[in-house]
Design a protein around this motif. Structure first.
Motif, PDB file in Angstrom:
ATOM      1  N   THR A   1       0.895  -1.309  -0.033  1.00 39.22           N
ATOM      2  CA  THR A   1      -0.065   0.001  -0.118  1.00 39.22           C
ATOM      3  C   THR A   1       0.720   1.223  -0.149  1.00 39.22           C
ATOM      4  N   GLY A   2       2.137   1.330   0.504  1.00 39.26           N
ATOM      5  CA  GLY A   2       2.818   2.458   0.682  1.00 39.26           C
ATOM      6  C   GLY A   2       2.297   3.247   1.850  1.00 39.26           C
ATOM      7  N   ASN A   3       1.647   2.788   2.668  1.00 39.79           N
ATOM      8  CA  ASN A   3       0.743   3.573   3.957  1.00 39.79           C
ATOM      9  C   ASN A   3       1.578   3.338   5.094  1.00 39.79           C
ATOM     10  N   ALA A   4       2.217   4.383   5.538  1.00 36.36           N
ATOM     11  CA  ALA A   4       3.057   4.369   6.832  1.00 36.36           C
ATOM     12  C   ALA A   4       2.407   3.589   8.135  1.00 36.36           C
ATOM     13  N   ASN A   5       0.981   3.989   8.156  1.00 35.21           N
ATOM     14  CA  ASN A   5       0.348   3.291   9.295  1.00 35.21           C
ATOM     15  C   ASN A   5       0.230   2.038   9.182  1.00 35.21           C
ATOM     16  N   VAL A   6      -0.086   1.534   7.811  1.00 27.45           N
ATOM     17  CA  VAL A   6      -0.149   0.130   7.835  1.00 27.45           C
ATOM     18  C   VAL A   6       1.124  -0.642   7.981  1.00 27.45           C
ATOM     19  N   LEU A   7       2.125  -0.054   7.517  1.00 28.74           N
ATOM     20  CA  LEU A   7       3.601  -0.866   7.862  1.00 28.74           C
ATOM     21  C   LEU A   7       3.723  -0.749   9.153  1.00 28.74           C
ATOM     22  N   GLU A   8       3.682   0.027  10.093  1.00 24.53           N
ATOM     23  CA  GLU A   8       3.742   0.403  11.268  1.00 24.53           C
ATOM     24  C   GLU A   8       3.035  -0.753  12.202  1.00 24.53           C
ATOM     25  N   THR A   9       2.010  -0.843  11.760  1.00 19.58           N
ATOM     26  CA  THR A   9       0.789  -1.923  12.550  1.00 19.58           C
ATOM     27  C   THR A   9       1.162  -3.256  12.239  1.00 19.58           C
ATOM     28  N   CYS A  10       1.726  -3.331  10.841  1.00 14.82           N
ATOM     29  CA  CYS A  10       2.288  -4.901  10.549  1.00 14.82           C
ATOM     30  C   CYS A  10       3.304  -5.057  11.538  1.00 14.82           C
ATOM     31  N   ILE A  11       4.279  -4.343  11.429  1.00 13.80           N
ATOM     32  CA  ILE A  11       5.518  -4.549  12.348  1.00 13.80           C
ATOM     33  C   ILE A  11       5.260  -4.695  13.773  1.00 13.80           C
ATOM     34  N   HIS A  12       4.402  -3.799  14.379  1.00 16.66           N
ATOM     35  CA  HIS A  12       4.385  -3.754  15.813  1.00 16.66           C
ATOM     36  C   HIS A  12       3.135  -4.788  16.415  1.00 16.66           C
ATOM     37  N   ARG A  13       2.270  -5.014  15.494  1.00 17.91           N
ATOM     38  CA  ARG A  13       1.266  -6.024  16.021  1.00 17.91           C
ATOM     39  C   ARG A  13       0.777  -7.275  15.181  1.00 17.91           C
ATOM     40  N   ILE A  14       1.127  -7.063  14.065  1.00 22.52           N
ATOM     41  CA  ILE A  14       0.653  -8.394  13.108  1.00 22.52           C
ATOM     42  C   ILE A  14       1.812  -9.421  12.844  1.00 22.52           C
ATOM     43  N   ALA A  15       3.140  -9.082  12.614  1.00 24.18           N
ATOM     44  CA  ALA A  15       3.975  -9.981  12.025  1.00 24.18           C
ATOM     45  C   ALA A  15       4.398 -11.015  13.298  1.00 24.18           C
TER      46      ALA A  15
ATOM     47  N   MET B   1      13.838  -6.519  17.362  1.00 26.40           N
ATOM     48  CA  MET B   1      14.768  -7.420  17.970  1.00 26.40           C
ATOM     49  C   MET B   1      14.084  -8.461  18.696  1.00 26.40           C
ATOM     50  N   SER B   2      12.715  -8.043  19.452  1.00 27.12           N
ATOM     51  CA  SER B   2      12.387  -9.330  20.246  1.00 27.12           C
ATOM     52  C   SER B   2      11.801 -10.201  19.570  1.00 27.12           C
ATOM     53  N   ARG B   3      11.385 -10.079  18.386  1.00 26.15           N
ATOM     54  CA  ARG B   3      10.780 -11.282  17.518  1.00 26.15           C
ATOM     55  C   ARG B   3      11.831 -11.463  16.357  1.00 26.15           C
ATOM     56  N   GLU B   4      12.886 -10.975  16.267  1.00 30.41           N
ATOM     57  CA  GLU B   4      13.909 -11.371  15.440  1.00 30.41           C
ATOM     58  C   GLU B   4      13.243 -11.149  13.866  1.00 30.41           C
ATOM     59  N   LEU B   5      12.502 -10.062  13.714  1.00 32.95           N
ATOM     60  CA  LEU B   5      11.699  -9.913  12.482  1.00 32.95           C
ATOM     61  C   LEU B   5      12.741  -9.453  11.297  1.00 32.95           C
ATOM     62  N   GLU B   6      12.529  -9.668  10.163  1.00 33.41           N
ATOM     63  CA  GLU B   6      13.258  -9.239   8.998  1.00 33.41           C
ATOM     64  C   GLU B   6      12.327  -8.305   8.276  1.00 33.41           C
ATOM     65  N   ILE B   7      12.937  -6.978   8.148  1.00 35.66           N
ATOM     66  CA  ILE B   7      12.282  -5.891   7.121  1.00 35.66           C
ATOM     67  C   ILE B   7      13.019  -6.096   5.906  1.00 35.66           C
ATOM     68  N   ILE B   8      12.266  -6.315   4.867  1.00 41.50           N
ATOM     69  CA  ILE B   8      13.084  -6.671   3.458  1.00 41.50           C
ATOM     70  C   ILE B   8      12.739  -5.789   2.550  1.00 41.50           C
ATOM     71  N   GLY B   9      13.510  -5.217   1.832  1.00 39.61           N
ATOM     72  CA  GLY B   9      12.951  -4.393   0.762  1.00 39.61           C
ATOM     73  C   GLY B   9      13.018  -4.887  -0.416  1.00 39.61           C
TER      74      GLY B   9
END
Length: 339
Positions: free
Chosen positions: A236-250, A275-283
């Motif tokens: 989507t390119g929506n910053a709020n969506v990305l923040e929600t995905c990383i913070h609460r959904i992944a 850090m806590s979930r060892e997430l990978e944010i991938i471009g």
């Protein structure tokens, strides 16, 4: 020859140009069909940070070779081809490690230099890929956007064991949906346009979420037995969506692949979430030599690009096509221009 030129943001028209001369390593392609991508619309509106003007847009196109350069082998006049718009230097660090799609000196046809919205295009022979005759020109023009999906699932390391959330059910989102379903993964898709979600449901999404009417986080947590999505494709390119995905959904050990983008506002992400979930944010950007893979998808019928095409126009009707995208986004999926 005639070319569709975006003279400046908001101004588009047909202009006469000479047929391009050929270099020894190039072929001359008579364009038969070209897709309109969201990035083309952004160039039209002056919102693509990479484009300069005047510009002949169009990076999704297919056509017939009518002439070959003196050093070209393996191709001949009459060959049906699709064109990879990615042009790289071959010398910089990304190129040397096999990631030419993020070349430091990257050029993309239709963005940094003139593309496929013209009757004839001279392109490097190495950027063309043959197509069989049983694929229509309109469908052939969609090979390029499917290479975006191939790049995304490669970057995200998609497996059949994943539970996937696709953010955005526009043309790329629906193409991603087909690629994910082809791999056998479980997939949810979200959007705020009902017609797009209806199409996603018909195309096999296991869950469709209208993000303005339902709680996205709650829906995904229920869908994943409270584990979260192991792979998120953010289109989507929506910053709020990305923040929600990383913070609460992944999920823990999850991957978030970012293909939608905006230059503002900046995304705010607490480091502890990563850090806590060892997430990978991938471009992910464009495609890295994915045309042969996607051509095989088309030939074998593994995907259904016809489902993505909502409208076709003759190329001289381009103004009408762009206006339709602006005024009726709920009714438009992928528009293809016929030459």
């Amino acid at each position: 020859m005639k070319a569709i030129e975006i003279f400046e943001p908001g101004k588009i028209g047909i202009k006469e140009r000479p047929i391009p001369d050929l270099k020894e390593n190039e072929v001359l392609v008579k364009v038969k069909a070209a897709g309109i991508c969201g990035s083309d619309v952004h160039i039209y509106h002056g919102k693509n940070v990479f484009a300069t003007y005047p510009r002949v847009a169009g990076h999704e196109f297919a056509g017939e070779i009518v002439k070959i350069g003196s050093q070209v082998t393996g191709l001949m006049a009459g060959d049906r081809v699709v064109v990879d718009p990615v042009i790289s230097c071959g010398r910089c660090y990304p190129c040397r490690i096999g990631r030419h799609n993020v070349c430091r000196n990257l050029n993309v046809l239709g963005v940094h230099r003139d593309g496929g919205y013209q009757e004839y295009v001279a392109v490097a022979a190495a950027n063309t890929y043959k197509l069989p005759g049983n694929i229509s020109w309109e469908v052939a023009a969609l090979v390029e956007p499917y290479t975006i999906a191939a790049q995304v699932i490669d970057r995200g390391r998609l497996t059949a064991e994943d539970t996937v959330l696709i953010c955005g059910a526009g043309p790329i989102g629906l193409i991603l949906l087909q690629a994910v379903k082809m791999a056998g993964a479980k997939v949810a898709i979200m959007d705020i346009i009902e017609t797009r979600l209806d199409k996603a449901g018909k195309m096999g999404a296991d869950l469709v979420i209208h993000a303005e009417r339902r709680d996205l986080v709650q829906e995904i947590m229920t869908f994943t037995d409270q584990n979260g999505a192991s792979l998120i494709l953010e289109a989507t390119g929506n910053a709020n969506v990305l923040e929600t995905c990383i913070h609460r959904i992944a999920s823990a050990a999850g991957r978030v692949v970012v293909l939608g983008f905006s230059t503002e506002p900046p995304v705010k992400i607490p480091q502890v979430d990563i850090m806590s979930r060892e997430l990978e944010i991938i471009g992910t950007r464009l495609n890295n030599h994915k045309f042969p893979q996607v051509t095989e998808w088309f030939v074998k019928g593994l995907v259904e690009p016809e489902q993505v095409i909502s409208h076709t126009f003759k190329f001289h009707e381009v103004q009408t096509a762009f206006e339709l995208i602006d005024t009726n986004p709920a009714e438009v999926c992928k528009i293809v221009l016929r030459f």
